[in-house]
Design a protein around this motif. Structure first.
Motif, PDB file in Angstrom:
ATOM      1  N   ALA A 119       0.910  -1.196   0.091  1.00 22.52           N
ATOM      2  CA  ALA A 119      -0.054  -0.780   0.238  1.00 22.52           C
ATOM      3  C   ALA A 119       0.600   1.242  -0.166  1.00 22.52           C
ATOM      4  CB  ALA A 119      -0.981  -0.057   1.291  1.00 22.52           C
ATOM      5  N   LEU A 120       0.470   2.319  -0.543  1.00 24.68           N
ATOM      6  CA  LEU A 120       1.132   3.815  -0.685  1.00 24.68           C
ATOM      7  C   LEU A 120       1.130   3.857   0.862  1.00 24.68           C
ATOM      8  CD1 LEU A 120      -0.578   5.491  -3.656  1.00 24.68           C
ATOM      9  CD2 LEU A 120       1.230   4.216  -3.383  1.00 24.68           C
ATOM     10  N   LEU A 121       2.178   4.781   1.498  1.00 22.22           N
ATOM     11  CA  LEU A 121       2.494   5.186   2.569  1.00 22.22           C
ATOM     12  C   LEU A 121       1.937   6.063   2.999  1.00 22.22           C
ATOM     13  CD1 LEU A 121       6.319   4.263   3.019  1.00 22.22           C
ATOM     14  CD2 LEU A 121       4.360   3.070   4.403  1.00 22.22           C
ATOM     15  N   PRO A 122       1.594   6.845   3.889  1.00 26.60           N
ATOM     16  CA  PRO A 122       1.051   8.662   4.286  1.00 26.60           C
ATOM     17  C   PRO A 122       1.295   9.277   3.474  1.00 26.60           C
ATOM     18  CG  PRO A 122       0.422   7.382   6.346  1.00 26.60           C
ATOM     19  CD  PRO A 122       2.217   6.318   5.215  1.00 26.60           C
ATOM     20  N   GLY A 123       1.169   9.862   2.445  1.00 32.02           N
ATOM     21  CA  GLY A 123       1.628  11.159   1.747  1.00 32.02           C
ATOM     22  C   GLY A 123       2.208  10.679   0.942  1.00 32.02           C
ATOM     23  N   THR A 124       2.127   9.258  -0.040  1.00 34.11           N
ATOM     24  CA  THR A 124       2.244   9.369  -1.168  1.00 34.11           C
ATOM     25  C   THR A 124       1.660   9.192  -2.259  1.00 34.11           C
ATOM     26  OG1 THR A 124       4.559   7.190   0.013  1.00 34.11           O
ATOM     27  CG2 THR A 124       3.915   6.873  -3.170  1.00 34.11           C
ATOM     28  N   PRO A 125       2.002   9.808  -3.575  1.00 35.61           N
ATOM     29  CA  PRO A 125       0.957   9.796  -4.636  1.00 35.61           C
ATOM     30  C   PRO A 125       1.213   8.706  -4.973  1.00 35.61           C
ATOM     31  CG  PRO A 125       2.850  11.202  -5.710  1.00 35.61           C
ATOM     32  CD  PRO A 125       3.666  10.974  -3.687  1.00 35.61           C
ATOM     33  N   PRO A 126      -0.073   8.439  -5.491  1.00 35.09           N
ATOM     34  CA  PRO A 126      -0.196   7.143  -6.654  1.00 35.09           C
ATOM     35  C   PRO A 126       0.760   7.342  -7.767  1.00 35.09           C
ATOM     36  CG  PRO A 126      -2.777   8.374  -5.847  1.00 35.09           C
ATOM     37  CD  PRO A 126      -1.267   9.627  -5.764  1.00 35.09           C
ATOM     38  N   GLY A 127       1.191   6.309  -8.367  1.00 35.48           N
ATOM     39  CA  GLY A 127       2.059   5.631  -9.098  1.00 35.48           C
ATOM     40  C   GLY A 127       2.928   4.890  -9.312  1.00 35.48           C
ATOM     41  N   VAL A 128       3.114   4.313 -10.681  1.00 37.05           N
ATOM     42  CA  VAL A 128       4.243   3.313 -10.305  1.00 37.05           C
ATOM     43  C   VAL A 128       5.733   3.495  -9.486  1.00 37.05           C
ATOM     44  CG1 VAL A 128       5.339   1.388 -11.692  1.00 37.05           C
ATOM     45  CG2 VAL A 128       3.587   2.804 -12.713  1.00 37.05           C
ATOM     46  N   GLN A 129       5.734   3.137  -8.263  1.00 41.27           N
ATOM     47  CA  GLN A 129       6.895   3.477  -7.945  1.00 41.27           C
ATOM     48  C   GLN A 129       7.664   2.238  -7.142  1.00 41.27           C
ATOM     49  OE1 GLN A 129       5.447   7.210  -5.942  1.00 41.27           O
ATOM     50  NE2 GLN A 129       3.639   5.626  -5.330  1.00 41.27           N
ATOM     51  N   LEU A 130       7.969   2.384  -6.183  1.00 43.18           N
ATOM     52  CA  LEU A 130       8.721   1.484  -5.639  1.00 43.18           C
ATOM     53  C   LEU A 130       9.279   2.248  -3.850  1.00 43.18           C
ATOM     54  CD1 LEU A 130      11.594  -0.043  -8.280  1.00 43.18           C
ATOM     55  CD2 LEU A 130       9.223  -1.619  -7.199  1.00 43.18           C
ATOM     56  N   THR A 131       9.773   2.977  -4.396  1.00 42.50           N
ATOM     57  CA  THR A 131       9.412   3.483  -2.974  1.00 42.50           C
ATOM     58  C   THR A 131       8.547   4.397  -2.133  1.00 42.50           C
ATOM     59  OG1 THR A 131      10.363   5.927  -3.231  1.00 42.50           O
ATOM     60  CG2 THR A 131      12.002   4.015  -2.897  1.00 42.50           C
ATOM     61  N   GLY A 132       7.855   5.000  -0.918  1.00 43.83           N
ATOM     62  CA  GLY A 132       7.057   5.093  -0.077  1.00 43.83           C
ATOM     63  C   GLY A 132       5.714   4.041  -0.433  1.00 43.83           C
ATOM     64  N   VAL A 133       6.107   3.080  -1.110  1.00 47.57           N
ATOM     65  CA  VAL A 133       4.888   1.955  -0.561  1.00 47.57           C
ATOM     66  C   VAL A 133       4.974   1.172   0.820  1.00 47.57           C
ATOM     67  CG1 VAL A 133       3.924   0.268  -1.938  1.00 47.57           C
ATOM     68  CG2 VAL A 133       5.095   2.260  -2.927  1.00 47.57           C
ATOM     69  N   SER A 134       4.070  -0.164   0.927  1.00 48.80           N
ATOM     70  CA  SER A 134       4.648  -0.242   1.813  1.00 48.80           C
ATOM     71  C   SER A 134       4.822  -1.795   1.707  1.00 48.80           C
ATOM     72  CB  SER A 134       3.624  -0.427   3.088  1.00 48.80           C
ATOM     73  OG  SER A 134       2.501  -1.048   2.441  1.00 48.80           O
ATOM     74  N   ASP A 135       5.474  -2.962   2.428  1.00 54.20           N
ATOM     75  CA  ASP A 135       5.838  -4.339   2.182  1.00 54.20           C
ATOM     76  C   ASP A 135       4.935  -5.251   2.232  1.00 54.20           C
ATOM     77  OD1 ASP A 135       7.884  -3.343   0.466  1.00 54.20           O
ATOM     78  OD2 ASP A 135       9.130  -2.901   1.608  1.00 54.20           O
TER      79      ASP A 135
END
Ligand code: PLP
Length: 325
Positions: free
Chosen positions: A118-134
């Motif tokens: 899931a996107l971490l708080p403050g991370t805008p939606p989009g394809v990315q590997l950072t700012g996302v929980s594991d």
């Protein structure tokens, strides 16, 4: 102990185990769910493994090369910036505990999956590997050998294996398996059991979920890692067994399509498929159209080793009865 493994209707499909290790807990399989917003579901940003556990001569279960599989999972995870949260030892212990709780001593297949959630708080939606929980999930199901020991017919796929500058092909990344799925689909639609994929240079890379070996003019050859393949653990096992038990060295050399079609023997290796003879390629017989002597000898050796019949390789087997997560 009562087995928690559900029975497959008609026995046709592998039976799903009723438990999974999910978000740090052992839960009934139906509770091991992910929301539709899961980043890995949307972008293929997950990594996985396929591991087998085999019933041993004394009736107990042992995981085959679990540590090596988890070391590869951790390398794959690193590529996608996934923090698995457990090291290989701990992952082996979790797997053993899952199998103990399931309680089956039949051959099992284990499927660990580490993924972007899931996107971490403050991370805008989009394809990315950072700012996302594991997240990590491991499930297991009863699965015996499904190899057709008489050999299979394969096609040379029109789908090329992506090169490492396009996708991290040495990592087992979920999204990359679109390529494998399309290749299998094409091969099956044409009546073949599996597909061999060439790489962008037109050289043999691997089959849909296994590595390729060929006996060419008396020499055992498998393409090198630079041929854009997943470096299989079964491939490494076969190279070791060929050298140790059959006095046969393996050459890591590129294979052209016609090397494969003119080979004396061809076989595939993978955790799921184990060792499977290829007796025809694109409608042409390999050798005399039956599994060759080296293939047959390696199949025998492999099946003995995974069942613990060679003390020399007991370090590859982790008894499920040991350790605790
Ligand atoms: C694309 C691909 N190549 C090769 C293999 C064989 O690898 P292993 O022997 O580690 O199962 C697999 C299976 O995991 C695979 O998916």
């Amino acid at each position: 102990m009562t087995s928690a493994v559900t029975t497959a209707p008609g026995g046709a499909a592998p039976a799903l185990a009723a438990l999974a290790y999910h978000d740090g807990q052992f839960v009934p399989l139906e509770q091991a769910r992910v929301p539709v917003t899961t980043q890995a579901l949307q972008y293929g940003t997950g990594v996985f493994e396929g591991i087998r556990a085999y019933t041993q001569a004394d009736g107990t279960l042992a995981v085959f090369r679990g540590h090596d599989h988890y070391a590869r999972l951790l390398r794959s995870a690193r590529t996608l910036r996934i923090d698995v949260g457990l090291d290989a030892e701990r992952l082996c212990a979790v797997t053993a505990e899952l199998l103990r709780r399931i309680g089956s001593t039949d051959d099992m297949y284990i499927r660990p999956l580490a993924y972007k959630r899931a996107l971490l708080p403050g991370t805008p939606p989009g394809v990315q590997l950072t700012g996302v929980s594991d997240a990590l999930s491991v499930n297991a199901f009863r699965m015996g050998s499904y190899t057709d020991r008489g050999g299979i017919q394969v096609a040379i796929s029109s789908w090329r294996r992506p090169e490492s500058g396009m996708l991290p092909v040495r990592a087992k990344v979920t999204g990359g398996y679109v390529n494998n799925a399309l290749a299998v689909d094409e091969a099956r639609a044409a009546g073949y059991a599996d597909a061999v994929l060439l790489n962008s240079r037109g050289l043999v890379a691997e089959a849909s979920t296994s590595n390729v070996f060929a006996v060419v003019r008396g020499r055992l050859i498998t393409p090198p890692a630079t041929a854009d393949l997943l470096e299989g653990i079964t491939r490494e096992t076969v190279v070791t067994l060929a050298a140790d038990l059959l006095d046969t060295a393996t050459g890591f050399e590129d294979l052209a399509r016609d090397d494969l079609c003119n080979a004396d023997e061809v076989f595939l290796t993978g955790t799921g498929s184990e060792i499977v003879p290829v007796t025809g390629i694109g409608g042409r017989a390999v050798g005399d159209g039956t599994p060759g002597p080296l293939t047959t000898a390696l199949m025998t050796a492999y099946h003995e080793v995974v069942r613990g019949k060679h003390e020399r390789y007991h370090h590859w087997l982790q008894a499920v009865g040991q350790d605790s997560a």
